[in-house]
Scaffold this active site. Structure first.
Site, PDB file in Angstrom:
ATOM      1  N   GLU A   1       0.859  -1.185   0.000  1.00  0.00           N
ATOM      2  CA  GLU A   1       0.000   0.000   0.000  1.00  0.00           C
ATOM      3  C   GLU A   1       0.892   1.231   0.000  1.00  0.00           C
ATOM      4  OE1 GLU A   1      -3.024   0.140   3.038  1.00  0.00           O
ATOM      5  OE2 GLU A   1      -2.922   2.330   3.146  1.00  0.00           O
TER       6      GLU A   1
ATOM      7  N   GLU B   1      -2.175  11.356   3.409  1.00  0.00           N
ATOM      8  CA  GLU B   1      -3.179  11.182   4.453  1.00  0.00           C
ATOM      9  C   GLU B   1      -3.117  12.410   5.354  1.00  0.00           C
ATOM     10  OE1 GLU B   1      -4.301   6.985   6.018  1.00  0.00           O
ATOM     11  OE2 GLU B   1      -2.116   7.040   5.869  1.00  0.00           O
TER      12      GLU B   1
END
Length: 203
Positions: free
Chosen positions: A140, A145
């Site tokens: 990932e 974020e």
């Protein structure tokens, strides 16, 4: 993740090019047609994510125009406080699964992020083999974020076997105006490393 909201202006991927030659654009979406996102490029996760792909979010993900639509050259993902199928919020979760994948290159996303505790917008990629290998074996790459309870703090993270969740590899950078202006978030992925940038600033 709690709930996601924001605006994405453009997204592109450029393949690795021979040394000294410019990168070649291989995929993009400028979100310049009002209405729903292009179904040839985008699909959706629908539901609460409690069936294996979510992170205990408070929202129910939909493909409704109240939660996701394009207007004035931007894709708008909106979290709505409402009772919906047993959840207290709705939002949208878009993905290119089974529509586009790549290995190595640079991906850029221009976005304006939400503000406030409880929000957790993310722009991220999973290995296309996740159905066969599971996570984190699939890998990932979190291009961006942002936890609303940490204003100005941007995360770039890589999850992989023995380095996932709180033990993942990555870094952070502080920026100004993540919720009031568009910034360009990017990851440059080569065979030897992954570099994360905000507005061309390596962190």
């Amino acid at each position: 993740m709690k709930y996601i909201t924001g605006m994405i202006l453009a997204l592109l991927v450029s393949n690795m090019s021979p040394a000294g030659q410019p990168a070649r654009l291989v995929w993009s979406d400028e979100f310049n047609k009002d209405g729903a996102p292009d179904p040839a490029k985008w699909g959706y996760d629908i539901g609460t994510g409690h069936n294996g792909w979510g992170n205990q979010e408070a929202e129910y993900y939909t493909d409704r125009p109240q939660n996701v639509h394009i207007s004035n050259g931007t894709l708008k993902i909106t979290a709505v406080k409402e009772d919906y199928s047993g959840s207290s919020f709705t939002s949208a979760r878009l993905l290119t699964k089974d529509k586009f994948s790549f290995k190595y290159g640079k991906i850029e996303v221009r976005a304006k992020l939400p503000a406030g505790a409880g929000t957790w917008p993310a722009i991220w990629m999973l290995g296309s083999n996740i159905g066969a290998t599971g996570w984190p074996a699939s890998g990932e790459i979190d291009i961006m974020e942002h936890k609303g309870r940490e204003p100005g703090k941007i995360y770039g993270t890589v999850h992989h076997p023995h380095h996932s969740g709180a033990n993942a590899d990555g870094g952070t950078v502080m920026i100004q105006g993540e919720a009031t202006a568009f910034h360009t978030y990017s990851a440059d992925w080569s065979p030897s490393m992954i570099r994360f940038y905000v507005d061309d600033r390596l962190y």
